[in-house]
Design a protein around this motif. Structure first.
Motif, PDB file in Angstrom:
ATOM      1  N   GLN A 230       0.813  -1.213   0.000  1.00  0.00           N
ATOM      2  CA  GLN A 230       0.000   0.000   0.000  1.00  0.00           C
ATOM      3  C   GLN A 230       0.850   1.268   0.000  1.00  0.00           C
ATOM      4  OE1 GLN A 230      -2.693  -0.548   3.439  1.00  0.00           O
ATOM      5  NE2 GLN A 230      -4.357  -0.459   1.973  1.00  0.00           N
ATOM      6  N   ASP A 231       2.040   1.169   0.521  1.00  0.00           N
ATOM      7  CA  ASP A 231       2.927   2.324   0.643  1.00  0.00           C
ATOM      8  C   ASP A 231       3.662   2.513  -0.684  1.00  0.00           C
ATOM      9  OD1 ASP A 231       4.865   4.230   1.327  1.00  0.00           O
ATOM     10  OD2 ASP A 231       5.030   3.467   3.374  1.00  0.00           O
ATOM     11  N   LYS A 232       3.476   3.644  -1.323  1.00  0.00           N
ATOM     12  CA  LYS A 232       4.035   3.868  -2.658  1.00  0.00           C
ATOM     13  C   LYS A 232       5.517   4.219  -2.639  1.00  0.00           C
ATOM     14  CE  LYS A 232      -0.085   3.277  -4.300  1.00  0.00           C
ATOM     15  NZ  LYS A 232      -0.420   1.988  -4.939  1.00  0.00           N
ATOM     16  N   ARG A 233       6.073   4.483  -1.471  1.00  0.00           N
ATOM     17  CA  ARG A 233       7.482   4.877  -1.412  1.00  0.00           C
ATOM     18  C   ARG A 233       8.395   3.730  -1.838  1.00  0.00           C
ATOM     19  NH1 ARG A 233       8.763   6.213   4.457  1.00  0.00           N
ATOM     20  NH2 ARG A 233       7.294   4.485   4.765  1.00  0.00           N
ATOM     21  N   VAL A 234       9.367   4.053  -2.671  1.00  0.00           N
ATOM     22  CA  VAL A 234      10.391   3.090  -3.066  1.00  0.00           C
ATOM     23  C   VAL A 234      11.562   3.238  -2.106  1.00  0.00           C
ATOM     24  CG1 VAL A 234      11.997   2.391  -4.874  1.00  0.00           C
ATOM     25  CG2 VAL A 234       9.674   3.122  -5.479  1.00  0.00           C
ATOM     26  N   ILE A 235      11.974   2.137  -1.496  1.00  0.00           N
ATOM     27  CA  ILE A 235      13.048   2.200  -0.495  1.00  0.00           C
ATOM     28  C   ILE A 235      14.352   1.605  -1.003  1.00  0.00           C
ATOM     29  CG2 ILE A 235      11.414   2.207   1.429  1.00  0.00           C
ATOM     30  CD1 ILE A 235      11.994  -0.759   1.841  1.00  0.00           C
ATOM     31  N   GLY A 236      14.357   1.105  -2.223  1.00  0.00           N
ATOM     32  CA  GLY A 236      15.590   0.565  -2.771  1.00  0.00           C
ATOM     33  C   GLY A 236      15.324  -0.285  -3.995  1.00  0.00           C
ATOM     34  N   ASN A 237      16.366  -0.955  -4.469  1.00  0.00           N
ATOM     35  CA  ASN A 237      16.260  -1.848  -5.615  1.00  0.00           C
ATOM     36  C   ASN A 237      17.233  -3.008  -5.382  1.00  0.00           C
ATOM     37  OD1 ASN A 237      16.887  -3.014  -8.337  1.00  0.00           O
ATOM     38  ND2 ASN A 237      15.466  -1.427  -9.009  1.00  0.00           N
ATOM     39  N   ILE A 238      16.715  -4.219  -5.420  1.00  0.00           N
ATOM     40  CA  ILE A 238      17.555  -5.372  -5.073  1.00  0.00           C
ATOM     41  C   ILE A 238      18.690  -5.579  -6.068  1.00  0.00           C
ATOM     42  CG2 ILE A 238      15.754  -6.594  -3.806  1.00  0.00           C
ATOM     43  CD1 ILE A 238      15.356  -8.365  -6.300  1.00  0.00           C
ATOM     44  N   TYR A 239      18.582  -5.000  -7.263  1.00  0.00           N
ATOM     45  CA  TYR A 239      19.634  -5.163  -8.256  1.00  0.00           C
ATOM     46  C   TYR A 239      20.687  -4.052  -8.187  1.00  0.00           C
ATOM     47  CZ  TYR A 239      16.080  -8.363  -9.982  1.00  0.00           C
ATOM     48  OH  TYR A 239      15.143  -9.360 -10.076  1.00  0.00           O
TER      49      TYR A 239
END
Length: 296
Positions: A230-239
Protein backbone atom coordinates in the motif's frame (compact mmCIF):
# COMPACT_ATOMS: atom_id res chain seq x y z
CA UNK A 1 19.89 -7.36 9.45
CA UNK A 2 17.26 -9.93 10.54
CA UNK A 3 18.22 -13.58 10.16
CA UNK A 4 15.00 -14.31 8.27
CA UNK A 5 13.62 -12.23 5.44
CA UNK A 6 10.25 -12.48 3.68
CA UNK A 7 9.88 -11.28 0.09
CA UNK A 8 6.58 -10.69 -1.67
CA UNK A 9 7.23 -10.77 -5.40
CA UNK A 10 4.99 -9.17 -8.03
CA UNK A 11 6.12 -8.86 -11.65
CA UNK A 12 4.45 -7.37 -14.72
CA UNK A 13 1.76 -10.07 -14.93
CA UNK A 14 -1.68 -8.50 -14.57
CA UNK A 15 -4.04 -10.94 -16.26
CA UNK A 16 -6.06 -13.89 -15.02
CA UNK A 17 -7.81 -16.84 -16.63
CA UNK A 18 -10.87 -16.13 -14.47
CA UNK A 19 -13.32 -13.24 -14.76
CA UNK A 20 -14.50 -12.57 -11.20
CA UNK A 21 -16.73 -9.45 -11.22
CA UNK A 22 -15.22 -8.05 -7.99
CA UNK A 23 -11.61 -8.30 -9.24
CA UNK A 24 -10.08 -5.60 -11.50
CA UNK A 25 -7.40 -7.96 -12.86
CA UNK A 26 -9.94 -10.28 -14.45
CA UNK A 27 -10.58 -7.50 -17.01
CA UNK A 28 -6.94 -7.30 -18.14
CA UNK A 29 -5.38 -9.21 -21.03
CA UNK A 30 -1.59 -9.12 -21.09
CA UNK A 31 0.16 -8.75 -24.42
CA UNK A 32 2.89 -11.13 -25.54
CA UNK A 33 5.38 -8.38 -24.80
CA UNK A 34 4.10 -8.02 -21.23
CA UNK A 35 4.22 -11.76 -20.64
CA UNK A 36 7.75 -11.97 -22.03
CA UNK A 37 8.81 -9.08 -19.80
CA UNK A 38 7.24 -10.86 -16.82
CA UNK A 39 9.16 -14.05 -17.65
CA UNK A 40 12.44 -12.19 -17.97
CA UNK A 41 11.80 -10.36 -14.70
CA UNK A 42 11.12 -13.61 -12.86
CA UNK A 43 14.22 -15.27 -14.34
CA UNK A 44 16.29 -12.33 -13.12
CA UNK A 45 14.71 -12.51 -9.66
CA UNK A 46 15.41 -16.26 -9.36
CA UNK A 47 19.01 -15.61 -10.36
CA UNK A 48 19.25 -12.92 -7.67
CA UNK A 49 17.89 -15.39 -5.10
CA UNK A 50 20.57 -17.90 -6.12
CA UNK A 51 23.21 -15.28 -5.45
CA UNK A 52 22.02 -14.74 -1.87
CA UNK A 53 23.34 -18.14 -0.77
CA UNK A 54 26.31 -16.60 1.06
CA UNK A 55 24.26 -13.99 2.91
CA UNK A 56 23.67 -14.18 6.69
CA UNK A 57 19.88 -14.30 6.24
CA UNK A 58 17.45 -16.92 4.98
CA UNK A 59 14.64 -16.21 2.54
CA UNK A 60 10.93 -16.92 2.38
CA UNK A 61 9.29 -16.00 -0.92
CA UNK A 62 5.63 -15.40 -1.67
CA UNK A 63 4.36 -14.93 -5.23
CA UNK A 64 1.25 -12.73 -5.30
CA UNK A 65 0.91 -11.32 -8.83
CA UNK A 66 -1.92 -9.22 -10.25
CA UNK A 67 -3.29 -12.31 -11.95
CA UNK A 68 -2.93 -16.07 -12.01
CA UNK A 69 0.73 -17.09 -11.97
CA UNK A 70 0.68 -20.87 -12.29
CA UNK A 71 -0.84 -20.93 -15.78
CA UNK A 72 2.62 -19.75 -16.89
CA UNK A 73 5.44 -22.28 -16.90
CA UNK A 74 8.06 -19.82 -15.67
CA UNK A 75 6.33 -19.53 -12.30
CA UNK A 76 6.05 -23.29 -11.93
CA UNK A 77 9.74 -23.73 -12.81
CA UNK A 78 10.70 -20.96 -10.40
CA UNK A 79 8.82 -22.58 -7.54
CA UNK A 80 10.47 -25.92 -8.19
CA UNK A 81 13.99 -24.49 -8.29
CA UNK A 82 13.58 -22.12 -5.35
CA UNK A 83 12.11 -24.87 -3.18
CA UNK A 84 15.36 -26.81 -3.51
CA UNK A 85 17.76 -23.97 -2.68
CA UNK A 86 19.32 -24.55 0.76
CA UNK A 87 19.09 -20.89 1.83
CA UNK A 88 15.38 -20.62 0.95
CA UNK A 89 13.07 -21.65 3.78
CA UNK A 90 9.75 -21.30 1.98
CA UNK A 91 8.14 -20.71 -1.40
CA UNK A 92 4.44 -19.91 -1.43
CA UNK A 93 1.99 -18.75 -4.08
CA UNK A 94 -1.47 -17.24 -4.25
CA UNK A 95 -3.40 -19.21 -6.88
CA UNK A 96 -6.83 -20.31 -8.07
CA UNK A 97 -5.52 -23.89 -8.56
CA UNK A 98 -6.82 -24.04 -12.13
CA UNK A 99 -3.75 -25.76 -13.60
CA UNK A 100 -2.73 -29.40 -13.64
CA UNK A 101 -0.72 -30.30 -10.55
CA UNK A 102 1.51 -33.08 -11.84
CA UNK A 103 4.50 -30.70 -11.75
CA UNK A 104 4.13 -30.35 -7.98
CA UNK A 105 5.77 -33.75 -7.60
CA UNK A 106 9.06 -31.99 -8.42
CA UNK A 107 8.70 -29.55 -5.51
CA UNK A 108 10.48 -29.86 -2.20
CA UNK A 109 7.30 -30.44 -0.22
CA UNK A 110 8.92 -29.41 3.04
CA UNK A 111 9.29 -25.87 1.74
CA UNK A 112 6.28 -25.09 -0.45
CA UNK A 113 2.76 -23.95 0.31
CA UNK A 114 -0.29 -22.85 -1.64
CA UNK A 115 -2.75 -20.11 -0.77
CA UNK A 116 -5.66 -21.41 -2.83
CA UNK A 117 -8.64 -19.20 -3.65
CA UNK A 118 -12.01 -20.65 -4.60
CA UNK A 119 -14.02 -18.54 -7.05
CA UNK A 120 -17.64 -19.76 -7.26
CA UNK A 121 -18.99 -19.11 -10.73
CA UNK A 122 -15.56 -19.50 -12.34
CA UNK A 123 -15.03 -23.16 -11.48
CA UNK A 124 -17.06 -25.96 -9.95
CA UNK A 125 -16.75 -26.94 -6.32
CA UNK A 126 -15.87 -30.48 -7.41
CA UNK A 127 -13.00 -29.22 -9.56
CA UNK A 128 -11.57 -26.96 -6.85
CA UNK A 129 -11.94 -29.51 -4.07
CA UNK A 130 -10.37 -32.14 -6.31
CA UNK A 131 -7.33 -29.91 -6.79
CA UNK A 132 -7.12 -29.28 -3.06
CA UNK A 133 -7.27 -32.99 -2.35
CA UNK A 134 -4.43 -33.59 -4.79
CA UNK A 135 -2.28 -31.25 -2.72
CA UNK A 136 -3.53 -32.88 0.47
CA UNK A 137 -2.75 -36.38 -0.69
CA UNK A 138 0.72 -35.30 -1.84
CA UNK A 139 1.45 -33.81 1.56
CA UNK A 140 1.73 -30.24 0.27
CA UNK A 141 0.70 -27.54 2.74
CA UNK A 142 -2.13 -25.25 1.70
CA UNK A 143 -4.98 -23.11 2.92
CA UNK A 144 -8.17 -22.52 0.94
CA UNK A 145 -10.81 -19.87 0.97
CA UNK A 146 -12.86 -17.29 -0.85
CA UNK A 147 -14.32 -13.80 -0.66
CA UNK A 148 -17.18 -13.53 1.80
CA UNK A 149 -19.84 -12.27 -0.59
CA UNK A 150 -23.37 -12.80 0.65
CA UNK A 151 -24.29 -14.74 -2.49
CA UNK A 152 -21.37 -17.09 -1.81
CA UNK A 153 -22.36 -18.10 1.73
CA UNK A 154 -23.82 -21.44 0.65
CA UNK A 155 -20.71 -22.20 -1.41
CA UNK A 156 -18.47 -21.29 1.53
CA UNK A 157 -20.39 -23.60 3.86
CA UNK A 158 -20.19 -26.40 1.33
CA UNK A 159 -16.47 -25.89 0.80
CA UNK A 160 -15.89 -26.22 4.53
CA UNK A 161 -17.87 -29.45 4.58
CA UNK A 162 -16.04 -30.94 1.59
CA UNK A 163 -12.47 -30.33 2.75
CA UNK A 164 -10.78 -32.26 5.58
CA UNK A 165 -11.16 -30.73 9.03
CA UNK A 166 -7.42 -30.04 9.32
CA UNK A 167 -7.47 -27.80 6.22
CA UNK A 168 -7.97 -24.17 7.16
CA UNK A 169 -10.78 -22.52 5.19
CA UNK A 170 -10.46 -18.73 5.35
CA UNK A 171 -12.96 -16.09 4.36
CA UNK A 172 -11.82 -12.70 3.09
CA UNK A 173 -14.13 -9.98 4.35
CA UNK A 174 -15.86 -8.03 1.57
CA UNK A 175 -15.07 -4.40 2.41
CA UNK A 176 -16.11 -2.59 -0.75
CA UNK A 177 -19.39 -1.68 0.93
CA UNK A 178 -19.30 -0.24 4.47
CA UNK A 179 -21.10 -2.25 7.15
CA UNK A 180 -21.77 -5.00 4.61
CA UNK A 181 -22.42 -7.76 7.17
CA UNK A 182 -25.21 -8.17 9.65
CA UNK A 183 -24.09 -9.41 13.11
CA UNK A 184 -25.59 -12.83 12.49
CA UNK A 185 -23.70 -13.13 9.22
CA UNK A 186 -20.41 -12.36 10.96
CA UNK A 187 -21.10 -15.16 13.41
CA UNK A 188 -22.03 -17.51 10.57
CA UNK A 189 -18.75 -16.84 8.75
CA UNK A 190 -16.81 -17.00 11.99
CA UNK A 191 -18.15 -20.51 12.53
CA UNK A 192 -16.40 -21.45 9.29
CA UNK A 193 -13.30 -19.28 9.66
CA UNK A 194 -12.53 -18.68 13.36
CA UNK A 195 -10.19 -15.83 12.31
CA UNK A 196 -12.73 -14.03 10.10
CA UNK A 197 -13.27 -11.20 12.57
CA UNK A 198 -9.57 -10.33 12.41
CA UNK A 199 -9.82 -9.89 8.64
CA UNK A 200 -13.01 -7.88 9.00
CA UNK A 201 -11.10 -5.29 11.04
CA UNK A 202 -9.19 -2.33 9.59
CA UNK A 203 -6.30 -1.66 11.95
CA UNK A 204 -5.16 1.83 12.92
CA UNK A 205 -1.59 1.66 11.69
CA UNK A 206 -0.21 5.20 11.32
CA UNK A 207 3.08 5.36 13.21
CA UNK A 208 2.71 1.78 14.40
CA UNK A 209 5.56 -0.70 14.38
CA UNK A 210 5.61 -3.05 11.39
CA UNK A 211 8.17 -5.48 10.03
CA UNK A 212 7.51 -4.20 6.50
CA UNK A 213 10.68 -2.54 5.28
CA UNK A 214 12.72 -4.18 8.03
CA UNK A 215 12.46 -7.94 7.41
CA UNK A 216 9.50 -8.00 4.99
CA UNK A 217 9.83 -6.47 1.54
CA UNK A 218 7.57 -6.07 -1.48
CA UNK A 219 9.65 -6.59 -4.61
CA UNK A 220 8.49 -5.53 -8.06
CA UNK A 221 9.56 -7.09 -11.32
CA UNK A 222 12.11 -4.38 -12.07
CA UNK A 223 13.73 -4.92 -8.67
CA UNK A 224 12.23 -1.89 -6.97
CA UNK A 225 11.41 -2.50 -3.32
CA UNK A 226 8.58 -0.99 -1.31
CA UNK A 227 8.08 -1.48 2.39
CA UNK A 228 4.44 -2.42 1.83
CA UNK A 229 2.10 -3.01 -1.08
CA UNK A 230 0.00 0.00 0.00
CA UNK A 231 2.93 2.32 0.64
CA UNK A 232 4.04 3.87 -2.66
CA UNK A 233 7.48 4.88 -1.41
CA UNK A 234 10.39 3.09 -3.07
CA UNK A 235 13.05 2.20 -0.49
CA UNK A 236 15.59 0.56 -2.77
CA UNK A 237 16.26 -1.85 -5.62
CA UNK A 238 17.56 -5.37 -5.07
CA UNK A 239 19.63 -5.16 -8.26
CA UNK A 240 21.40 -1.97 -7.20
CA UNK A 241 21.49 -2.23 -3.42
CA UNK A 242 22.32 -4.96 -0.97
CA UNK A 243 19.31 -6.02 1.05
CA UNK A 244 21.23 -5.03 4.17
CA UNK A 245 21.31 -1.46 2.84
CA UNK A 246 17.57 -1.42 2.31
CA UNK A 247 16.48 -2.94 5.61
CA UNK A 248 15.54 -0.48 8.34
CA UNK A 249 12.88 -0.05 11.00
CA UNK A 250 10.06 1.85 9.32
CA UNK A 251 6.84 2.62 11.21
CA UNK A 252 3.71 2.55 9.06
CA UNK A 253 2.71 5.75 7.27
CA UNK A 254 -0.75 4.57 6.26
CA UNK A 255 -3.80 5.49 8.32
CA UNK A 256 -5.20 1.97 8.38
CA UNK A 257 -4.27 -1.55 7.31
CA UNK A 258 -7.01 -3.99 6.41
CA UNK A 259 -5.42 -6.65 4.18
CA UNK A 260 -4.05 -9.92 5.52
CA UNK A 261 -0.67 -9.62 3.79
CA UNK A 262 -0.21 -6.25 5.47
CA UNK A 263 -1.50 -6.39 9.03
CA UNK A 264 0.04 -9.77 9.83
CA UNK A 265 3.43 -8.07 9.94
CA UNK A 266 2.46 -5.71 12.77
CA UNK A 267 4.36 -7.28 15.69
CA UNK A 268 1.95 -5.91 18.28
CA UNK A 269 -0.84 -7.99 16.78
CA UNK A 270 -1.69 -11.59 17.67
CA UNK A 271 -0.89 -13.03 14.26
CA UNK A 272 2.57 -14.46 14.86
CA UNK A 273 1.12 -16.42 17.77
CA UNK A 274 -1.83 -17.59 15.68
CA UNK A 275 0.09 -18.67 12.58
CA UNK A 276 3.68 -19.24 13.68
CA UNK A 277 5.90 -20.37 10.79
CA UNK A 278 2.86 -20.55 8.48
CA UNK A 279 2.10 -16.82 8.59
CA UNK A 280 2.77 -16.17 4.88
CA UNK A 281 0.61 -18.99 3.56
CA UNK A 282 -2.17 -18.37 6.10
CA UNK A 283 -2.26 -21.68 7.97
CA UNK A 284 -3.00 -21.24 11.69
CA UNK A 285 -1.09 -23.32 14.20
CA UNK A 286 -4.20 -25.18 15.32
CA UNK A 287 -4.69 -26.53 11.78
CA UNK A 288 -0.99 -27.19 11.25
CA UNK A 289 -0.88 -29.20 14.47
CA UNK A 290 -3.93 -31.23 13.45
CA UNK A 291 -2.51 -31.88 9.99
CA UNK A 292 0.74 -33.10 11.54
CA UNK A 293 -1.21 -35.40 13.87
CA UNK A 294 -3.14 -36.85 10.94
CA UNK A 295 0.07 -37.49 8.97
CA UNK A 296 1.73 -39.44 11.80
Amino acid sequence: MPARVSLYYRGSLSSCNYACPYCPFSKTVDSRETLERDRQQLDRFVDWVRQQAHKPYRLSIFFNPYGEALVHGWYRRAMVELSHLPHVDKVAVQTNLSVKLDWTMELNRDKVAFWATYHPGQTSEAQFVGQCMTLYEHGIAFSAGTVGLRESFAAIRSLRQQLPADVYVWVNAFKDRPAYYEPGEVEELEAIDPYFRYNLTDYASLGQSCLAGESVFYVQGNGMVKRCYQDKRVIGNIYRHELEQIAAERPCQMKTCGCYIGYIHMPDGPFAHQYGERLLERIPLRYEAQAHYNRV
